[in-house]
Design a protein around this motif. Sequence first.
Motif, PDB file in Angstrom:
ATOM      1  N   VAL A  69       0.866  -1.175   0.000  1.00 40.97           N
ATOM      2  CA  VAL A  69       0.000   0.000   0.000  1.00 40.97           C
ATOM      3  C   VAL A  69       0.903   1.226   0.000  1.00 40.97           C
ATOM      4  O   VAL A  69       1.755   1.384   0.882  1.00 40.97           O
ATOM      5  N   LEU A  70       0.711   2.079  -1.004  1.00 40.49           N
ATOM      6  CA  LEU A  70       1.480   3.313  -1.118  1.00 40.49           C
ATOM      7  C   LEU A  70       0.523   4.493  -1.085  1.00 40.49           C
ATOM      8  O   LEU A  70      -0.594   4.421  -1.625  1.00 40.49           O
ATOM      9  N   LEU A  71       0.953   5.575  -0.463  1.00 36.07           N
ATOM     10  CA  LEU A  71       0.103   6.739  -0.268  1.00 36.07           C
ATOM     11  C   LEU A  71       0.486   7.851  -1.233  1.00 36.07           C
ATOM     12  O   LEU A  71       1.661   8.214  -1.344  1.00 36.07           O
ATOM     13  N   GLU A  72      -0.497   8.402  -1.908  1.00 38.33           N
ATOM     14  CA  GLU A  72      -0.275   9.511  -2.829  1.00 38.33           C
ATOM     15  C   GLU A  72      -0.761  10.792  -2.164  1.00 38.33           C
ATOM     16  O   GLU A  72      -1.908  10.884  -1.721  1.00 38.33           O
ATOM     17  N   GLN A  73       0.133  11.788  -2.079  1.00 42.51           N
ATOM     18  CA  GLN A  73      -0.260  13.078  -1.523  1.00 42.51           C
ATOM     19  C   GLN A  73       0.655  14.186  -2.022  1.00 42.51           C
ATOM     20  O   GLN A  73       1.766  13.938  -2.495  1.00 42.51           O
ATOM     21  N   PHE A  74       0.164  15.413  -1.923  1.00 39.85           N
ATOM     22  CA  PHE A  74       0.898  16.592  -2.372  1.00 39.85           C
ATOM     23  C   PHE A  74       2.046  16.893  -1.421  1.00 39.85           C
ATOM     24  O   PHE A  74       1.877  16.883  -0.200  1.00 39.85           O
ATOM     25  N   ARG A  75       3.223  17.212  -1.997  1.00 41.36           N
ATOM     26  CA  ARG A  75       4.396  17.574  -1.212  1.00 41.36           C
ATOM     27  C   ARG A  75       4.997  18.862  -1.759  1.00 41.36           C
ATOM     28  O   ARG A  75       5.493  18.912  -2.887  1.00 41.36           O
ATOM     29  N   LEU A  76       4.958  19.924  -0.945  1.00 37.09           N
ATOM     30  CA  LEU A  76       5.428  21.240  -1.352  1.00 37.09           C
ATOM     31  C   LEU A  76       6.882  21.224  -1.813  1.00 37.09           C
ATOM     32  O   LEU A  76       7.261  21.919  -2.767  1.00 37.09           O
ATOM     33  N   GLY A  77       7.714  20.420  -1.147  1.00 35.13           N
ATOM     34  CA  GLY A  77       9.136  20.394  -1.475  1.00 35.13           C
ATOM     35  C   GLY A  77       9.458  19.843  -2.855  1.00 35.13           C
ATOM     36  O   GLY A  77      10.584  19.991  -3.336  1.00 35.13           O
ATOM     37  N   ALA A  78       8.471  19.212  -3.503  1.00 34.41           N
ATOM     38  CA  ALA A  78       8.704  18.674  -4.850  1.00 34.41           C
ATOM     39  C   ALA A  78       8.287  19.647  -5.948  1.00 34.41           C
ATOM     40  O   ALA A  78       8.461  19.353  -7.135  1.00 34.41           O
ATOM     41  N   ARG A  81      10.196  21.111  -9.815  1.00 31.87           N
ATOM     42  CA  ARG A  81      11.010  20.091 -10.466  1.00 31.87           C
ATOM     43  C   ARG A  81      10.236  19.496 -11.627  1.00 31.87           C
ATOM     44  O   ARG A  81       9.026  19.683 -11.731  1.00 31.87           O
ATOM     45  N   ALA A  82      10.928  18.758 -12.473  1.00 31.81           N
ATOM     46  CA  ALA A  82      10.301  18.189 -13.660  1.00 31.81           C
ATOM     47  C   ALA A  82       9.563  16.900 -13.303  1.00 31.81           C
ATOM     48  O   ALA A  82       9.867  15.816 -13.811  1.00 31.81           O
ATOM     49  N   GLN A  83       8.605  17.020 -12.382  1.00 33.27           N
ATOM     50  CA  GLN A  83       7.816  15.875 -11.952  1.00 33.27           C
ATOM     51  C   GLN A  83       6.564  16.398 -11.271  1.00 33.27           C
ATOM     52  O   GLN A  83       6.466  17.578 -10.929  1.00 33.27           O
ATOM     53  N   SER A  84       5.618  15.518 -11.024  1.00 31.72           N
ATOM     54  CA  SER A  84       4.438  15.902 -10.266  1.00 31.72           C
ATOM     55  C   SER A  84       4.807  16.064  -8.794  1.00 31.72           C
ATOM     56  O   SER A  84       5.576  15.269  -8.265  1.00 31.72           O
ATOM     57  N   PRO A  85       4.249  17.088  -8.107  1.00 32.44           N
ATOM     58  CA  PRO A  85       4.464  17.201  -6.664  1.00 32.44           C
ATOM     59  C   PRO A  85       3.550  16.285  -5.847  1.00 32.44           C
ATOM     60  O   PRO A  85       3.575  16.357  -4.619  1.00 32.44           O
ATOM     61  N   TRP A  86       2.749  15.472  -6.492  1.00 33.09           N
ATOM     62  CA  TRP A  86       2.021  14.405  -5.797  1.00 33.09           C
ATOM     63  C   TRP A  86       2.888  13.157  -5.841  1.00 33.09           C
ATOM     64  O   TRP A  86       3.175  12.617  -6.912  1.00 33.09           O
ATOM     65  N   LEU A  87       3.355  12.719  -4.673  1.00 30.13           N
ATOM     66  CA  LEU A  87       4.325  11.627  -4.583  1.00 30.13           C
ATOM     67  C   LEU A  87       3.672  10.359  -4.058  1.00 30.13           C
ATOM     68  O   LEU A  87       2.662  10.410  -3.356  1.00 30.13           O
TER      69      LEU A  87
END
Length: 206
Positions: A69-78, A81-87
């Motif tokens: 089980v992996l959790l997807e959520q918004f992360r300000l520190g991302a 960058r050339a990626q989604s800030p939802w990690l």
Amino acid sequence: MTKPFQFSASDVYIEKRETVFQGFFRMDKLWLTHPRFDGQEMPVFTRELFIRGDATCVLPYDPVREEVVLLEQFRLGALGRAQSPWLLELVAGMNEDGESPEEVAQREGQEEAGLTFSKLEKICDYLVSPGGTTEMIHLFYGQISAESAGGLFGIEHEHEDIRAHVVSADDAIAMIHDGRINNAAAIIALQWLELNRSRLRREANQ
């Protein structure tokens, strides 16, 4: 050759320390010195230190179904960058005063994913970024049944918005190899799973 760890915390002299910011976290400025490897003394220098308490992270894994089980959520520190800030991340939370890491693991498992861990096994403790912050992560494997896992979670007044995904262990491990998962706790835990997967499956079937 001199062996590592010839110095200890007692070799560091802090001449002055002041808090330069106090909010949800704290920032201190330190004036300090310590011995050098060449036998000389380092001149007094300054460093800013981000005071952040320890945290506990857990990889929820079902060794029977071979799912995590992996959790997807918004992360300000991302951002930026050339990626989604939802990690995609692990179950995680800050350690409160008087709580053991195991207690934090169970609390956060419920709050963030609706999970109860039938078994917790320590993976490691590691310093997140010791050049500038005090934070240490207590990292665990948590055994679960993923049969009814997944969904939306989070504590609204803490502005949490979490989607729990059930992912095959193979797909999760592939995501660290291709860079879709690029946060340290998840990388370490999934690489540990890669090494220990056969043992965990064997123990679950005993």
